[in-house]
Design an enzyme around this catalytic site. Structure first.
Site, PDB file in Angstrom:
ATOM      1  N   ASP A  12       0.868  -1.175   0.000  1.00 56.21           N
ATOM      2  CA  ASP A  12       0.000   0.000   0.000  1.00 56.21           C
ATOM      3  C   ASP A  12       0.910   1.234   0.000  1.00 56.21           C
ATOM      4  O   ASP A  12       2.118   1.130   0.243  1.00 56.21           O
ATOM      5  CB  ASP A  12      -0.879  -0.043   1.254  1.00 56.21           C
ATOM      6  CG  ASP A  12      -1.763   1.190   1.398  1.00 56.21           C
ATOM      7  OD1 ASP A  12      -2.324   1.623   0.379  1.00 56.21           O
ATOM      8  OD2 ASP A  12      -1.857   1.726   2.505  1.00 56.21           O
ATOM      9  N   LYS A  65      -7.204  -5.096  -4.952  1.00 54.54           N
ATOM     10  CA  LYS A  65      -5.900  -5.374  -4.344  1.00 54.54           C
ATOM     11  C   LYS A  65      -5.747  -6.869  -4.061  1.00 54.54           C
ATOM     12  O   LYS A  65      -4.694  -7.461  -4.333  1.00 54.54           O
ATOM     13  CB  LYS A  65      -5.743  -4.586  -3.037  1.00 54.54           C
ATOM     14  CG  LYS A  65      -5.571  -3.090  -3.224  1.00 54.54           C
ATOM     15  CD  LYS A  65      -5.322  -2.424  -1.877  1.00 54.54           C
ATOM     16  CE  LYS A  65      -5.075  -0.929  -2.018  1.00 54.54           C
ATOM     17  NZ  LYS A  65      -4.738  -0.293  -0.741  1.00 54.54           N
ATOM     18  N   THR A  80      -2.501   1.096  -4.623  1.00 55.98           N
ATOM     19  CA  THR A  80      -3.011   2.198  -3.807  1.00 55.98           C
ATOM     20  C   THR A  80      -4.375   2.660  -4.300  1.00 55.98           C
ATOM     21  O   THR A  80      -4.705   2.508  -5.476  1.00 55.98           O
ATOM     22  CB  THR A  80      -2.017   3.388  -3.823  1.00 55.98           C
ATOM     23  OG1 THR A  80      -2.565   4.480  -3.100  1.00 55.98           O
ATOM     24  CG2 THR A  80      -1.728   3.838  -5.245  1.00 55.98           C
ATOM     25  N   GLY A  81      -5.136   3.224  -3.395  1.00 54.12           N
ATOM     26  CA  GLY A  81      -6.426   3.810  -3.757  1.00 54.12           C
ATOM     27  C   GLY A  81      -6.287   5.249  -4.206  1.00 54.12           C
ATOM     28  O   GLY A  81      -7.271   5.874  -4.612  1.00 54.12           O
ATOM     29  N   ARG A 129      -6.011   3.881  -7.783  1.00 52.77           N
ATOM     30  CA  ARG A 129      -7.466   3.852  -7.606  1.00 52.77           C
ATOM     31  C   ARG A 129      -7.971   2.424  -7.423  1.00 52.77           C
ATOM     32  O   ARG A 129      -9.027   2.041  -7.901  1.00 52.77           O
ATOM     33  CB  ARG A 129      -8.172   4.500  -8.793  1.00 52.77           C
ATOM     34  CG  ARG A 129      -7.773   5.924  -9.093  1.00 52.77           C
ATOM     35  CD  ARG A 129      -8.143   6.882  -7.986  1.00 52.77           C
ATOM     36  NE  ARG A 129      -9.582   7.082  -7.892  1.00 52.77           N
ATOM     37  CZ  ARG A 129     -10.176   7.748  -6.902  1.00 52.77           C
ATOM     38  NH1 ARG A 129      -9.440   8.260  -5.925  1.00 52.77           N
ATOM     39  NH2 ARG A 129     -11.470   7.898  -6.875  1.00 52.77           N
ATOM     40  N   ARG A 182       5.663  16.860  -5.150  1.00 47.65           N
ATOM     41  CA  ARG A 182       4.422  17.051  -5.900  1.00 47.65           C
ATOM     42  C   ARG A 182       4.307  18.536  -6.243  1.00 47.65           C
ATOM     43  O   ARG A 182       4.372  19.384  -5.349  1.00 47.65           O
ATOM     44  CB  ARG A 182       3.226  16.596  -5.069  1.00 47.65           C
ATOM     45  CG  ARG A 182       3.305  15.142  -4.686  1.00 47.65           C
ATOM     46  CD  ARG A 182       2.225  14.750  -3.704  1.00 47.65           C
ATOM     47  NE  ARG A 182       0.901  14.900  -4.273  1.00 47.65           N
ATOM     48  CZ  ARG A 182      -0.196  14.432  -3.687  1.00 47.65           C
ATOM     49  NH1 ARG A 182      -0.118  13.798  -2.528  1.00 47.65           N
ATOM     50  NH2 ARG A 182      -1.371  14.606  -4.248  1.00 47.65           N
ATOM     51  N   THR A 237      -0.289   4.996   1.083  1.00 42.80           N
ATOM     52  CA  THR A 237      -0.568   5.977   2.132  1.00 42.80           C
ATOM     53  C   THR A 237      -0.464   5.339   3.508  1.00 42.80           C
ATOM     54  O   THR A 237      -1.178   4.398   3.819  1.00 42.80           O
ATOM     55  CB  THR A 237      -1.968   6.573   1.937  1.00 42.80           C
ATOM     56  OG1 THR A 237      -2.104   7.027   0.594  1.00 42.80           O
ATOM     57  CG2 THR A 237      -2.191   7.725   2.897  1.00 42.80           C
ATOM     58  N   LYS A 245      -4.731  27.286  -9.674  1.00 45.73           N
ATOM     59  CA  LYS A 245      -3.553  26.434  -9.456  1.00 45.73           C
ATOM     60  C   LYS A 245      -3.885  25.049 -10.009  1.00 45.73           C
ATOM     61  O   LYS A 245      -5.040  24.603  -9.954  1.00 45.73           O
ATOM     62  CB  LYS A 245      -3.188  26.349  -7.974  1.00 45.73           C
ATOM     63  CG  LYS A 245      -4.258  25.694  -7.104  1.00 45.73           C
ATOM     64  CD  LYS A 245      -3.922  25.766  -5.627  1.00 45.73           C
ATOM     65  CE  LYS A 245      -5.020  25.051  -4.813  1.00 45.73           C
ATOM     66  NZ  LYS A 245      -4.905  25.244  -3.383  1.00 45.73           N
TER      67      LYS A 245
END
Length: 1176
Positions: A427, A856, A734-735, A850, A653, A429, A619
């Site tokens: 995973d 998963k 990951t989601g 996503r 980022r 996060t 932005k």
């Protein structure tokens, strides 16, 4: 509640342009009432007869493997999956018959102990899951009762159709339809971290027709019917209708609150229970806890098959000869072996029924030679695994002091699997990252600001592949004074910016102060955050939709632009005026919010300032922002692009910050058109809204770019680099959105700038058009074809690279595969999963974005079955549970997302970096130890006396085996980490491969033959005692058994690499115990000691031949193994042999004193002092 009235005044639905649009009726709504869309919910109407007849399940959930009713049968089934246990069960049953050569107790007792202990361990582990379920089911929630007031009840008591009230920071107990919230227009913020791992808050909004339901009185007469889809695992879609006051209203995912997500930034909500218990989407995504067995254990079953076949063959051959000899005992009325009295024999020796006697002899032989299959091995391995688990739990190098959490082996079944991991599925996060964003750098007016190094830059510098970022001759190599000054301050969450040129108001002296002012104004205004002032301290915190947004607002505040108040139509700032140098309060009238979405990749606000200027502040991602710049707004484009590129290389980022002044007439025309489109409910409304927003977001003026760090956990890049050197592959599931996942891929070196990316997505215009049309069948067909084509193109790219590359190996290491959730769904289709797997396995890195919890788990299963190798999954949230349970090994991170992942895991650690030690040190040791244990215990020696055989497995050989399994180390922990390639012994299964297994079996057979024939030929047919008596059966048995005990323990000593006093005690103590045992046992009465009566004292000990034969036999048995091991370690060395030899020779291994244990360091210092004194 304080603050409720102020929040009720905020109407975000009138401000937001996209999130709060009315849901139109789509094609999917026409399927309501048909198959798959048949659920009917009667809201707040429990006495309705039709509702009673539906009888939906309750809200009770269970994640346990066993129940009180099925524990014994199911657990017994698990135990008898072990082939050896089945064999010993059969033998135990037969042992109660006259056929048994031993007492039934000696067979049954070990079997009961082994199975009972393992079942008890299973029960304890499942009880932990049960306690977690009890805690979840007994959480409290407010439910609307029959007396028209809210009463507190347990989660498990909820029923479909109940109205409940959930407060801020509480989890939703079931899948709910949002009716209203503390905000006047029925919006609320939801954190779905437990579902998809995302930290971004999701905005949900109730239907306008229900937002007036904000107290007990208004709910009294509320009755409605919800018709919707049946329970399913899809987290990202929902189709239903609400029938209320005689009208139908369409429902979408915007009105649904899913179980295990959390209410944030909203004081309370009212909702109707739609799905309960195992019908909820999160439970539909869960998988049953599997039964896991290690590969070594499964291979041991195959070894048992071989040994059992050998046992049957030996017994069969012996029984055939026995039957032939027995039949010949009576021939023509004459007795051949008259001393056996064949005329008066039992059925076991009856010459007239020789065939039956042979069959019975066969069964007796099966039990007699049963020690060829060592049940003690399973007992010893269980003991060793428990002790190994204790060592893992007690390892201080894997203890995380900040959270006071040590590593924890939650099961001991899989210790050796840790040494054979081929692929890690992780995973993102909370597992790779700290789950927090920090503003670290920015580029304004073409000038980079922000000193300091990111985790990625530090990792690059350590590996010598790069250095510190050096944008302006010193933006990263800040002086020690500045560093100390910054570090001495109180750390501010979300803000890790260091640059004396811009902090403390110094930016007013920079070349472009007006650009800096506008830049931070955009950060302070262009967001949806809500300020929350602490009444006591006066400090302001922010409730933001995402950590990025919070970091921007905090950065603006720290650099002189403090956002302190928000109303429905305005945003207020404390600003530093660069002309006067004073702080002033400015209020900006908020006209529109064009919020961020994954397709738009940007966010804008339209405001009016005190000077009556209309401003659009925007932005967004550089991929969509640079093309929107005006001709005169590109002044710093080249410099900004360069800075963004370098920020991305540093794992940051980035967002581009722009603004535009609007013409009054232009704005009025646009506002009128935009409001008209928003109010419509046509099929193409979303497209029209996007197009209208796009019109305004043009001709922008570039101000600069931000760079935030999704902070990796400490040591993550170094850990991943070490694992890569051990040839362990890493996939990230990951989601999170694709952009976020890709940034982290760069941050932790999964992706590199020179790596070619293969991106599989369904964001093409054709697919998006079909989505808006709502034709599911056409959409599915087109999506499948698109994915098939993209996978084919990816495979072609890799094959072309392999063919054109001059380098062998790793021609495909330059590819990284990135795939989103929708595409993954189609890729896991039966027709495509093999192609997808072929593509993925040939890429150096794989990132699945996503991903739902079920996806998963499906990917994990695909990799596990596809590779056939050991797969490890690691995660920290409830959305990772399925993945952890599906993998061969599940590792839970005991982080901030609760303990669901830990409770479902096999091992738990507090930080990702501890995985390095868990695998490379403990995994390597455990794999080696269990392998060597198995070889040491599978031997072909035989013993004769009943008690010799019983004690052989318990005292004479098992304790040294256990000591080897617990304490042996081929190399130290520091060398395991220094030379990760040692881990390949486990990945390649070198130590427990079939050639080595068969080699050890052959060694056992040869050892048995040498012991038997050399002993018998040495002592038979000659005087053994001083009185001239020859050897009888009892003396031969003791002599041979002495050779067996010596051989087994000495061979154990040759196998051990790392001696402690415990090993010495067990090895030589076992040999000594044999002599003590045979001495004491021989003094017991002949009825008890039988063949051992005084045989050692009177016959063996006084005889020099006994001691000479023992020495001769042991040397002859060990010499072949010793010779082979010497040859192999010198000319065909394994990985650990290479390290051991270099360590002895002092080559390439520079162990400093600091790397040695403290006791050893002390002894070295003492010895050096003594040597100096001697020299003097």
């Amino acid at each position: 509640m304080p603050g409720v009235s102020s929040k009720r005044r905020l109407h975000f639905s009138k401000l937001y342009s996209f999130s709060c649009l009315k849901s139109p009726f789509r094609d999917g709504h026409s399927q309501i009432g048909q198959k798959g869309y048949s659920r009917v919910v009667y809201c707040n109407d429990p006495d309705n007869p039709e509702a009673v007849q539906l009888s939906y399940g309750g809200n009770y959930v269970s994640t346990t493997k066993y129940t009180a009713f099925n524990f014994i049968p199911k657990s017994l089934f698990e135990q008898f999956r072990r082939v050896a246990n089945i064999y010993f069960l059969i033998v135990a049953c037969v042992s109660f018959s006259p056929l048994a050569p031993f007492t039934a107790l000696s067979i049954v007792a070990p079997l009961v102990v082994v199975i009972g202990a393992t079942m008890a361990k299973e029960a304890v582990e499942d009880w932990r899951r049960r306690k977690q379920d009890i805690e979840a089911n007994n959480r409290k929630v407010q439910v609307y009762g029959r007396n028209y007031t809210f009463v507190e009840t347990r989660w498990e008591k909820l029923r479909v159709g109940d109205i409940i009230k959930v407060y801020k920071d509480e989890y939703f107990p079931a899948d709910l339809l949002l009716l209203s919230s503390s905000y006047g227009d029925g919006v609320c913020y939801v954190e779905t971290m437990n579902l998809d791992g995302e930290t971004n808050l999701k905005l949900k909004h109730a239907l306008e027709v229900t937002i007036h339901l904000h107290d007990e009185k208004s709910l009294q007469k509320f009755r409605a019917v919800v018709k919707c889809e049946d329970p399913n695992e899809n987290l990202y879609s929902f189709i239903g209708t609400l029938q209320y006051d005689g009208k139908d209203y369409p429902l979408s995912l915007q009105q649904i609150l899913l179980r295990d997500s959390k209410l944030k930034n909203t004081d309370y909500i009212y909702g109707v229970v739609i799905f309960t218990g195992h019908d909820t989407k999160v439970m539909q995504n869960s998988v049953d806890p599997p039964s896991k067995r290690s590969k070594i254990e499964r291979k041991m079953d195959k070894i048992i098959y071989i040994l059992f076949s050998t046992l049957v063959l030996i017994s069969f051959i012996g029984s055939v000869f026995f039957g032939v000899e027995t039949k010949r005992d009576i021939s023509g009325g004459r007795y051949r072996r008259w001393y056996l009295r064949p005329d008066n024999a039992t059925v076991f020796y009856d010459a007239n029924r020789a065939t039956l006697a042979a069959v019975l002899h066969f069964l007796t032989a099966i039990m007699l030679y049963g020690y060829l299959i060592p049940i003690s091995l399973y007992v010893s391995i269980e003991i060793v695994k428990v002790l190994q688990s204790i060592f893992i739990n007690q390892d201080q190098e894997m203890y995380y002091e900040e959270s006071d959490r040590p590593a924890h082996a939650r099961t001991s079944n899989l210790n050796e699997e840790l040494g054979q991991v081929d692929t890690i599925l992780s995973d993102k996060t909370g597992t790779l990252t700290c789950n927090s964003m920090e503003f670290v750098k920015c580029s304004i007016g073409g000038i980079p600001y922000g000193r300091g190094m990111t985790e990625v830059e530090k990792a690059l510098a350590k590996r010598g592949k790069g250095g510190e970022s050096d944008f302006d001759g010193g933006s990263s190599d800040f002086s020690g004074q500045n560093n100390e000054a910054v570090d001495s301050l109180h750390p501010i969450k979300g803000f890790n910016f260091r640059d004396e040129r811009i902090v403390n108001g110094q930016w007013v002296n920079e070349p472009y102060p007006e650009y800096i002012q506008r830049f931070f104004r955009v950060l302070a205004i262009c967001h949806t955050a809500i300020p929350d002032e602490d009444k006591e301290s006066g400090e302001i915190s922010y409730e933001a939709e995402s950590p990025d947004e919070a970091a921007f607002v905090i950065a603006a505040r720290e650099l002189g632009f403090e956002f302190f108040a928000r109303t429905q139509t305005s945003i207020s700032l404390h600003e530093l005026n660069y002309e006067s140098g004073k702080k002033v309060d400015r209020v900006y009238q908020l006209l529109h919010v064009l919020e961020f979405s994954s397709s738009r990749k940007r966010m804008s606000v339209i405001v009016r300032n005190d000077e009556n200027q209309l401003l659009l502040l925007c932005k967004g991602a550089d991929s969509v922002m640079f093309e929107r710049l005006s001709q005169h707004g590109r002044q710093f484009e080249a410099e900004t692009r360069d800075h963004i590129k370098r920020y991305a290389e540093a794992g940051l980022r980035t967002l581009v910050v722009t603004y535009r002044e609007l013409d009054e007439e232009e704005y009025k025309l646009w506002d009128k058109e935009f409001s008209r489109i928003k109010a419509s409910i046509t099929e193409d409304r979303d497209t029209l809204v996007d197009a209208a927003a796009d019109k305004m977001e043009r001709d922008l003026i570039l101000l600069g770019a931000t760079a935030v760090e999704d902070r990796l956990q400490k040591g993550v890049p170094e850990c991943i680099e070490k694992l890569a050197r051990a040839k362990i592959k890493l996939w990230v599931l990951t989601g999170d959105k694709m952009e976020t996942a890709v940034n982290i891929g760069y941050a932790c070196s999964l992706l590199r700038q020179d790596m070619k990316q293969i991106v599989i997505t369904l964001d093409s215009p054709d697919i998006l058009y079909l989505e808006k049309q709502g034709d599911k069948q056409a959409l599915a067909k087109a999506s499948l074809e698109s994915i098939k084509k993209q996978i084919g193109e990816g495979i072609s790219q890799i094959n072309s690279a392999k063919e054109s590359s001059d380098t062998n190996k790793g021609s495909s290491s330059g590819f990284g595969l990135i795939i989103d959730g929708k595409s993954l769904d189609y890729s896991l289709n039966k027709n495509l999963e093999r192609s997808f797997f072929e593509l993925a396995i040939n890429c150096a890195s794989v990132i699945c974005c996503r991903s739902s919890p079920k996806q998963k788990a499906r990917v994990t299963r695909l990799v596990k079955l596809g590779t056939g190798k050991t797969i490890l999954s690691i995660g920290d949230g409830a959305n990772d549970v399925g993945m952890l349970q599906e993998a061969d090994i599940g590792v839970g991170i005991s982080g901030v997302e609760g303990m669901q992942a830990v409770m479902a895991s096999d091992f738990s650690i507090a930080q990702f970096r501890f995985l390095e030690r868990l695998l490379l040190v403990h995994g390597h040791w455990c794999y080696r130890r269990i392998s060597m244990m198995a070889y040491a215990s599978f031997s072909g020696q035989a013993a004769y006396n009943d008690w010799y055989m019983s004690f052989y497995n318990v005292f004479f050989t098992s304790l040294p085996v256990i000591a080897l399994g617990v304490f042996d180390q081929d190399v130290s922990a520091k060398l395991c980490l220094k030379y990760p390639f040692l881990y390949l012994e486990g990945v390649e299964d070198i130590l427990f491969s079939w050639p080595r297994i068969l080699g050890w079996m052959l060694n056992g057979v040869l050892s048995s033959l040498v012991i038997f024939f050399l002993t018998t030929n040495s002592v038979l047919n000659q005087a053994f005692r001083r009185d001239g008596k020859v050897v009888d059966f009892e003396i031969l048995g003791v002599t041979m058994y002495t050779c067996v005990v010596w051989t087994v323990n000495c061979q154990m000593a040759l196998s051990i690499n790392y001696f402690t006093w415990i090993q010495h005690f067990f090895i030589w103590g076992s040999i000594a115990f044999w002599y003590v045992f045979v001495l004491i046992y021989g003094y017991l009465s002949p009825e008890i000691s039988t063949t051992a009566y005084r045989v050692f004292v009177e016959a063996c000990a006084p005889s020099g031949l006994y001691w000479l034969v023992t020495l001769l036999v042991v040397v002859c048995v060990l010499l072949p193994y010793f010779s082979y091991r010497s040859f192999q370690s010198r000319f065909l060395p394994m990985y650990h042999d290479i390290i051991q030899r270099k360590q002895v020779e002092g080559i390439e291994i520079g162990l400093s004193d600091d790397e040695l244990p403290k006791k050893v360091q002390g002894k070295l210092i003492h010895l050096r002092e003594r040597l100096k004194q001697r020299e003097l």
